[in-house]
Design an enzyme around this catalytic site. Structure first.
Site, mmCIF file in Angstrom:
data_model
loop_
_atom_site.group_PDB
_atom_site.id
_atom_site.type_symbol
_atom_site.label_atom_id
_atom_site.label_comp_id
_atom_site.label_asym_id
_atom_site.label_seq_id
_atom_site.Cartn_x
_atom_site.Cartn_y
_atom_site.Cartn_z
ATOM 1 N N ARG A 225 0.831 -1.207 0.000
ATOM 2 C CA ARG A 225 0.000 0.000 0.000
ATOM 3 C C ARG A 225 0.872 1.266 0.000
ATOM 4 O O ARG A 225 0.518 2.274 -0.619
ATOM 5 C CB ARG A 225 -0.924 -0.016 1.218
ATOM 6 C CG ARG A 225 -1.924 1.125 1.247
ATOM 7 C CD ARG A 225 -3.056 0.835 2.223
ATOM 8 N NE ARG A 225 -4.007 1.929 2.250
ATOM 9 C CZ ARG A 225 -4.108 2.812 3.244
ATOM 10 N NH1 ARG A 225 -3.293 2.723 4.283
ATOM 11 N NH2 ARG A 225 -4.996 3.767 3.204
ATOM 12 N N HIS B 298 0.501 4.301 -2.681
ATOM 13 C CA HIS B 298 0.233 5.682 -2.274
ATOM 14 C C HIS B 298 1.403 6.608 -2.597
ATOM 15 O O HIS B 298 1.209 7.823 -2.712
ATOM 16 C CB HIS B 298 -0.103 5.738 -0.784
ATOM 17 C CG HIS B 298 -1.521 5.346 -0.497
ATOM 18 N ND1 HIS B 298 -2.290 5.963 0.466
ATOM 19 C CD2 HIS B 298 -2.314 4.416 -1.056
ATOM 20 C CE1 HIS B 298 -3.500 5.423 0.483
ATOM 21 N NE2 HIS B 298 -3.529 4.471 -0.435
ATOM 22 N N ASN C 244 -3.873 8.832 4.293
ATOM 23 C CA ASN C 244 -2.735 8.183 4.946
ATOM 24 C C ASN C 244 -2.751 8.288 6.464
ATOM 25 O O ASN C 244 -2.189 7.425 7.153
ATOM 26 C CB ASN C 244 -1.421 8.804 4.435
ATOM 27 C CG ASN C 244 -1.177 8.541 2.967
ATOM 28 O OD1 ASN C 244 -1.544 7.497 2.447
ATOM 29 N ND2 ASN C 244 -0.553 9.503 2.287
ATOM 30 N N HIS D 292 -6.447 -5.869 -2.328
ATOM 31 C CA HIS D 292 -7.324 -5.979 -1.162
ATOM 32 C C HIS D 292 -7.644 -7.430 -0.819
ATOM 33 O O HIS D 292 -8.486 -7.692 0.021
ATOM 34 C CB HIS D 292 -8.627 -5.199 -1.401
ATOM 35 C CG HIS D 292 -8.436 -3.728 -1.546
ATOM 36 N ND1 HIS D 292 -9.367 -2.897 -2.138
ATOM 37 C CD2 HIS D 292 -7.402 -2.925 -1.182
ATOM 38 C CE1 HIS D 292 -8.917 -1.656 -2.131
ATOM 39 N NE2 HIS D 292 -7.735 -1.647 -1.551
#
Length: 313
Positions: free
Chosen positions: A67, A71, A100, A198
């Site tokens: 992740r 990001h 975040n 996910h």
């Protein structure tokens, strides 16, 4: 790693086919899976060892690390800007934007990886490349596909709060998600494939479709995939087809107005064919990792991923 800017079409085709060259910058520099073969041949093994040690006490860390790469790349390009701490007034950290804050995690593990690499190969491996390597290794350790990570990124010296505030959100409708992906040259197949991350990890219930309706505190963690929560597989897509999507942004890939002709058929494909999902996920990760990298003499190789070199370490 410098290379000639005068590539013949055949050389470009063969290099791309072999996974050795995916992007050449205007300065003639390219990301390459062999970038550290001479300067830091143990880089992959060092990163893998640190992640393996970390996941013993924190099984969530592989999902957290992938992740971070996502990001990072969606903001300034894949330049490690997400890792920078506040250093006001010059630097405002991206860690505190809504997408975040109290959510992105794994930064101490990145610090440990950087420290181990600085011991093995001082001043060689960038923080941006650490995130790219950590993402691939994390997926592989969880049972997912392997791919040849293209390397040679350098680290940015600035953050971009405005762009960070526009990261894909778990509450975005499908058309907004598609636009955000298109803005970084990712298409619908990339969107559906990358959402497949996910398939492992956890999420705070405040971000789920149920929205903590059982009365839990907002920070209560729930598995993103209730079937195989710690494995990287295609069960996530089966969950979507059975109405068990955890995030609103997952569910819209089937229910959005444009879904029947765009994302829904891809969800069905990946649900029925794990090899197809793995192949496309790896390709989309490589494509995402090529978003606006700094190469050549641009940026720097940070000695501490949390601050630019001019601030010391």
């Amino acid at each position: 790693m410098a290379s000639s800017s005068r590539f013949s079409p055949l050389v470009l085709l063969l290099a791309a086919h072999c996974g050795l060259l995916m992007l050449a910058s205007a300065h003639g520099y390219a990301l390459s899976s062999t970038f550290y073969d001479a300067s830091c041949p143990s880089a992959h093994d060092v990163v893998r060892r640190v992640i393996q040690d970390a996941r013993v006490s924190d099984p969530r860390i592989p999902a957290s690390l992938i992740r971070l790469h996502f990001h990072d790349c969606f903001v300034n390009g894949c330049d490690g800007s997400l890792l920078l701490d506040d250093d006001l007034p010059a630097t405002r950290t991206e860690k505190n934007v809504p997408a975040n804050d109290n959510s992105a995690r794994g930064f101490p593990v990145v610090d440990d990886i950087k420290a181990a690499l600085e011991h093995a190969c001082p001043g060689v491996v960038s923080c941006a490349d650490i995130l790219a390597l950590a993402a691939e290794i994390s997926v592989e350790l969880a049972g997912g596909p392997r791919w040849r990570v293209l390397l040679g990124r350098r680290d940015g010296t600035t953050t971009n709060i405005e762009s960070a505030n526009n990261l894909p959100s778990p509450f975005d409708p499908l058309n907004v998600l598609q636009e955000k992906f298109r803005n970084v040259n990712l298409d619908d197949t990339d969107l559906v494939a990358l959402q497949g991350a996910h398939t492992f990890g956890k999420v705070q219930c405040q971000f789920t479709r149920e929205n903590c309706t059982a009365g839990q505190p907002e920070g209560t963690l729930e598995n993103l995939d209730e079937v195989t929560p710690n494995l990287f597989d295609n069960k996530y897509y089966g969950n979507l087809l059975h109405g068990h999507a955890q995030l609103p942004s997952d569910e819209v890939m089937l229910s959005g107005p444009a879904a029947p002709t765009t994302t829904a058929p891809i969800v069905h494909r990946f649900a029925s064919n794990q090899k197809d999902f793995f192949r496309n996920f790896a390709a989309s990760m490589i494509k995402m990792g090529n978003i606006s990298p700094l190469t050549g003499k641009d940026g720097e190789i940070r000695k501490n991923c949390r601050r630019v070199n001019s601030k010391g370490y």
